[in-house]
Design an enzyme around this catalytic site. Sequence first.
Site, mmCIF file in Angstrom:
data_model
loop_
_atom_site.group_PDB
_atom_site.id
_atom_site.type_symbol
_atom_site.label_atom_id
_atom_site.label_comp_id
_atom_site.label_asym_id
_atom_site.label_seq_id
_atom_site.Cartn_x
_atom_site.Cartn_y
_atom_site.Cartn_z
ATOM 1 N N GLU A 124 4.399 -5.662 7.130
ATOM 2 C CA GLU A 124 3.554 -4.702 7.852
ATOM 3 C C GLU A 124 3.969 -4.535 9.318
ATOM 4 O O GLU A 124 3.884 -3.442 9.871
ATOM 5 C CB GLU A 124 2.088 -5.151 7.787
ATOM 6 C CG GLU A 124 1.413 -4.932 6.448
ATOM 7 C CD GLU A 124 1.640 -6.057 5.450
ATOM 8 O OE1 GLU A 124 0.977 -6.079 4.415
ATOM 9 O OE2 GLU A 124 2.526 -6.914 5.696
ATOM 10 N N GLU B 294 -0.360 -9.526 -1.030
ATOM 11 C CA GLU B 294 -1.763 -9.883 -0.762
ATOM 12 C C GLU B 294 -2.590 -9.931 -2.050
ATOM 13 O O GLU B 294 -3.437 -10.806 -2.225
ATOM 14 C CB GLU B 294 -2.359 -8.893 0.243
ATOM 15 C CG GLU B 294 -1.830 -9.071 1.663
ATOM 16 C CD GLU B 294 -2.350 -8.014 2.603
ATOM 17 O OE1 GLU B 294 -3.012 -8.388 3.603
ATOM 18 O OE2 GLU B 294 -2.120 -6.818 2.333
ATOM 19 N N ALA C 274 0.865 -1.179 0.000
ATOM 20 C CA ALA C 274 0.000 0.000 0.000
ATOM 21 C C ALA C 274 0.900 1.228 0.000
ATOM 22 O O ALA C 274 2.086 1.142 0.326
ATOM 23 C CB ALA C 274 -0.857 -0.010 1.255
ATOM 24 N N GLY D 183 0.638 -5.311 0.737
ATOM 25 C CA GLY D 183 -0.519 -5.392 -0.159
ATOM 26 C C GLY D 183 -0.138 -5.923 -1.528
ATOM 27 O O GLY D 183 -0.967 -6.516 -2.224
#
Length: 697
Positions: A125, A105, A63, A102
């Site tokens: 993260e 992911e 992200a 992300g």
Amino acid sequence: MAALTELRRDGDVAVIVVDNPPVNALKHEVRVGLRDAFARANEDKSIAAIVLTCAGRTFIAGADITEFDKPPQSPGLSDLNADIEAIEKPMVAAIVGTALGGGLEITLACHFRIAAATARLGLPEIKLGLIPGAGGTQRLPRLVGLPKAMAMILSGDPIPAKDALALGLVDEVFEGDPAAAGVAFARRALAEKRPLKRVRDLGSKLEDVRAHPEKFNEIAAAHVKRARGLHAPAAALEALRWTLDVPMGEALDRERKAFMELRLGDQSEAQRHLFFAEREAAKVAGLSKDVKARDIRQVAVIGAGTMGGGISMNFANQGIPVTIVEAAEDALQRGLSVIEKNYQTSAARGALQQADVAKRMSLLKGTTDIAKAKDADLVIEAVFEDMAIKKDVFGKLDRIARSDAVLATNTSYLDVNEIARMTGRPQAVLGMHFFSPANVMRLLEIVRGAKTAPDVLATAVAVARRIGKVPVVVGVCHGFVGNRMLRARSIEAERLLLEGALPHEVDGALTEFGFPMGPFAMGDLAGLDVSWRMRKAQGSRAEIADALCERGRFGQKTKKGFYLYEEGSRVGRPDAEVEQLIVATSKRFGIARRPIDRKEIIERLIYPMINEGARILEEGVAQRSGDIDVIWIYGYGFPVWRGGPMFYADQTGLTHIRDRLAVLAKTSGDKRHEPAPLLSRLAAEGSTFSAASKKAA
Ligand code: T1G
């Protein structure tokens, strides 16, 4: 403005390419573009399969962390993952560089993942005080099993493509262009009618722990111990536990909620601050990007003691040959055997193969002849912390070292300019201040001398990165940034003892605050005689610490210091003799002892450091407040989830800190506690150190 996502066709295969340099972060615009591209590729009947890949040097690195300070915007990554999982055409993610957070992911929502041999995949993260927030805690265990998923999520460290293949995280490792490899894989999947398994529907890798849930606690126990003070590890473990018995949809919602709570929390804000501060710290004002660093192919280290040995290991670890120069043969052999022992310890832990140990030792050449340093591109002096000895070494180096060699001193507080004046080439001299143990501690305080040439500075920064250190460039002053602030803390720690506290109370307060150890346990570990010699050289005194040294109590090395140490133990226990000495010293100075609570102890240890930090910024010895934070977190164990002393000050409020210091200055009569002008000004303006640093940049 160029679109950040593109949908291309390769026959009946759609290739969706993210192009958002430098690391293809999933900023809002990219997510909007992806949602649109997935819909178009899905609706187009002539498209039989879809490949997701990226332009540039890396796949999606997660992200966009800069968006975390703003309200979330739709679509979120979870929405995109749901879009992907609704598509009934083969979805192939083709990974180059790094697929992180992300970025990994989104590939876990695809049917297939292929990776370049050099690729690395991970969920970092936790290093930002977060947990994966778009399905990572639920989908990764279904692919690699709980133990491995737990290790990856709780360490945050990426794994190489070959391990990912072995674990089933990726389906193939490829060479060459990712889009082409993705299209080829998609075509094979179509031709072989490979079943389109969604990761969320997999469960075989969870059966074992689902059948024996107690195994989860066993695996988790090892990780919990290392999470001292951090919120995210516990949240990650809880989310991973949901894979055992919570339906997928419910688990994804809970994960999202837990992620958002952490995202809005102080700890993640502090760790995100550190993420960017660490990258800013390597940027040196006035040093343009075009200044080329010199090529360092061989190094010489003067001194085979604790620091010299650790420093040499950093270079051998990167395959760079090192000539280690020591004054006497026995000291040299002792130094080399300590290095070998350290490598053997790593091999015993499985962190190194015997072949690696042999390779690294073969790169270390010991000598007692300093002339052997003549071919080195970089010479690092790590001899005894004495100005006369260092000047003598630099005088010799000036005569023998190559004309284009970089000459660095590992001094931890002496005047680098004075050392440089011992040579006819002060432009080639700077400080490279490593932290003990030098082969482990990540910080490298690079001290820029008054005459240090730009390319010499650029070389030191590049070398730091090459040996895996976090470089921070500082100016010359006594103790540079870290030790200068540490001295402010040490002076106050000694005062707290005289006024009523005991060593274990002061240390207890600081460890509760989040430091790995307090000032007195740290003194005993480093050796009380080191700073004693420095104080004597400066003609200053620390009543308690000096009295202990005069009694031969130098800390762990003498089994006695502020604490007593049992044979083979590194954990000190309070010593009545020390407490009597402290009480007697208070009496001798006519100080009435009083109970001192933890709040006061913390304020009196941390606020004077912050005040010294403000002076350091005023003098330009540090470029940014973030640099000071990076130094204290990577060099002195400041708790990462507090973001460093200057960030902590901003969080606490500069007005409060100014006022507390003003009181301290009055009660102690110590002018050093008078609030620094920068602190007073920013407090009066209602501003912060980081805002002031941004403005000054
Ligand atoms: N967001 C915003 N900026 C980023 C960024 C990111 N994720 N990653 C890097 N940058 C900037 C960085 O600040 C620097 O800027 C430039 O890119 C180059 O980076 C939902 C919530 C990928 C290994 O934690 O680890 O996904 O200084 O100098 O050494 O579950 O960057 O040039 O102005 O580091 O080659 C998870 C973070 C996010 C990975 C490349 N992802 N990035 O290293 O370059 S949370 C991460 C890295 C998430 C989801 C959750 C490294 C890198 P500037 P760099 P590098």
